[in-house]
Enzyme design. Sequence first.
Site, PDB file in Angstrom:
ATOM      1  N   ASN A 197      38.202  27.234  37.526  1.00  0.00           N
ATOM      2  CA  ASN A 197      37.455  27.201  36.274  1.00  0.00           C
ATOM      3  C   ASN A 197      38.374  27.584  35.128  1.00  0.00           C
ATOM      4  O   ASN A 197      39.321  28.357  35.313  1.00  0.00           O
ATOM      5  CB  ASN A 197      36.289  28.205  36.287  1.00  0.00           C
ATOM      6  CG  ASN A 197      35.219  27.858  37.294  1.00  0.00           C
ATOM      7  OD1 ASN A 197      34.919  26.695  37.519  1.00  0.00           O
ATOM      8  ND2 ASN A 197      34.634  28.879  37.894  1.00  0.00           N
TER       9      ASN A 197
ATOM     10  N   LYS B  68      36.973  31.583  41.382  1.00  0.00           N
ATOM     11  CA  LYS B  68      37.189  32.468  42.525  1.00  0.00           C
ATOM     12  C   LYS B  68      38.296  31.960  43.446  1.00  0.00           C
ATOM     13  O   LYS B  68      39.130  32.727  43.920  1.00  0.00           O
ATOM     14  CB  LYS B  68      35.886  32.653  43.303  1.00  0.00           C
ATOM     15  CG  LYS B  68      34.885  33.541  42.596  1.00  0.00           C
ATOM     16  CD  LYS B  68      33.711  33.873  43.495  1.00  0.00           C
ATOM     17  CE  LYS B  68      32.820  34.892  42.803  1.00  0.00           C
ATOM     18  NZ  LYS B  68      33.522  36.160  42.536  1.00  0.00           N
ATOM     19  N   GLY B  69      38.289  30.660  43.725  1.00  0.00           N
ATOM     20  CA  GLY B  69      39.314  30.121  44.622  1.00  0.00           C
ATOM     21  C   GLY B  69      40.701  30.300  44.061  1.00  0.00           C
ATOM     22  O   GLY B  69      41.617  30.780  44.751  1.00  0.00           O
TER      23      GLY B  69
ATOM     24  N   SER C  69      33.216  51.350  43.052  1.00  0.00           N
ATOM     25  CA  SER C  69      33.842  52.676  42.996  1.00  0.00           C
ATOM     26  C   SER C  69      33.609  53.487  44.264  1.00  0.00           C
ATOM     27  O   SER C  69      34.268  54.511  44.481  1.00  0.00           O
ATOM     28  CB  SER C  69      33.312  53.450  41.787  1.00  0.00           C
ATOM     29  OG  SER C  69      31.907  53.638  41.888  1.00  0.00           O
TER      30      SER C  69
ATOM     31  N   GLY D 203      34.192  52.280  47.209  1.00  0.00           N
ATOM     32  CA  GLY D 203      35.093  51.752  48.228  1.00  0.00           C
ATOM     33  C   GLY D 203      34.489  50.577  48.961  1.00  0.00           C
ATOM     34  O   GLY D 203      33.854  49.707  48.361  1.00  0.00           O
TER      35      GLY D 203
ATOM     36  N   GLY E 242      36.914  41.566  42.828  1.00  0.00           N
ATOM     37  CA  GLY E 242      36.545  41.031  44.139  1.00  0.00           C
ATOM     38  C   GLY E 242      37.498  39.959  44.616  1.00  0.00           C
ATOM     39  O   GLY E 242      37.822  39.880  45.811  1.00  0.00           O
ATOM     40  N   ASP E 243      37.968  39.121  43.707  1.00  0.00           N
ATOM     41  CA  ASP E 243      38.925  38.075  44.080  1.00  0.00           C
ATOM     42  C   ASP E 243      40.255  38.677  44.502  1.00  0.00           C
ATOM     43  O   ASP E 243      40.883  38.213  45.466  1.00  0.00           O
ATOM     44  CB  ASP E 243      39.134  37.116  42.906  1.00  0.00           C
ATOM     45  CG  ASP E 243      37.863  36.374  42.534  1.00  0.00           C
ATOM     46  OD1 ASP E 243      36.996  36.215  43.411  1.00  0.00           O
ATOM     47  OD2 ASP E 243      37.739  35.967  41.364  1.00  0.00           O
TER      48      ASP E 243
ATOM     49  N   GLY F  46      42.514  40.209  32.436  1.00  0.00           N
ATOM     50  CA  GLY F  46      42.520  38.845  32.950  1.00  0.00           C
ATOM     51  C   GLY F  46      42.299  38.806  34.448  1.00  0.00           C
ATOM     52  O   GLY F  46      42.938  39.542  35.203  1.00  0.00           O
TER      53      GLY F  46
END
Length: 403
Positions: free
Chosen positions: A109, A138-139, A322, A324, A350-351, A386
């Site tokens: 994206n 995400k990818g 936070s 873990g 997360g990525d 970023g």
Amino acid sequence: MFREKRQEVILGLLDKNESLSVNYLARFFFISKETIRKDLSELAEKGVIQRYHGGARILRRVLLSEISKANQLNIEALLKKINSQKAINQKTARGDKMTGQVCILGSFNMDIVSKVARFPHGGESIMATSNTLCPGGKGANQALAASFADANVHFACKVGDDQFGQLAYEHLSSSNIDSLTLYKSATQPTGSAVIFVSEQNGENMIAIDSGANKTVTEDEVARLEPHLKQAGILLVQLENNIDATINAIMLAKALGVKVILNPAPYSDGILPYLHQVDIVTPNETEASLLSGIQVCDLNSARQAAEVIASHGVNTVLITLGSKGSLLYENNKFSHIPALPALAVDTTGAGDAFNGALSAAIAKGKNIHQAAVYATAFASLAVEREGASNMPSHQSVLQRLSQH
């Protein structure tokens, strides 16, 4: 122009444009389309390009760029490198995997990031302190993370035939990612996302238009087979059309490749296929949706992990921000604490975690060791602005040594 020289020029044109039609090349050289088709067929047989109806696209761009940097496009040198790669492919076909190899099918994206003092209320307009246009998805973010985590990465995604698609090609082909398959949609635009980042705490709100990400075909998934044969890990998310993701999972399992699923954004279409997944990595929200249990602390996360595992997935790793992460494997729980970090932008946390996790497992770490490494990687990623701004492998090792 002699055939060999003409084919060198064709490769040069494809290197610059990624893909070209037979009609365009015939007009360029003032020769028949049949002659161009023969040239393209010969180049395809040599493994340099990939044919499609009406044209061709370049393959192995990283190898090609190394040769063409000094404007010395040399087919013999290129084929020497490709033949060397074929020898590796032949070895992996006998059952050996390349150490540290990760294959990722995912999204790309263009992100429009607005930094705001706080999130707006419904119907409220507020002033942004800055707006930035940057690559994401995400990818793509996870592929970058895995490459910065010292893995050998092949990334496949689909973009539109537009300016953002060209930006995707330029960004990904110049990144640390080792090899790239970039499909192009003739009907849908490149995916995009609008992101608000709060300056109060670094938290984010995201709205996504998937565009071409949702048009990956069965044939395009099938073309990933040679890359999967080399890989130890397939990493997928849910920003692509669900049938493409499921097909990729099934193909990987047929080839004996371990599958990691980051179920984001959540889709209940993946539930019947969780038994084909080796590791699933939901955050609190996704774990709640997968299990039907509201995850708000470690105790509720344990309950959710057991429900998710009951679908047949071997390992559940729930990320808790936070707090873990919680690992559930072989009926045993393990809590991996978060590392202290000064959060600047949590958009790609997360990525970063999933890419680093995949890289560590591909390099031979067990799931607990990989989760600890991914935790350190993500703690550094949130300290950067970023979603695609990833820390180095050495900086992660340094942070681990400090904690």
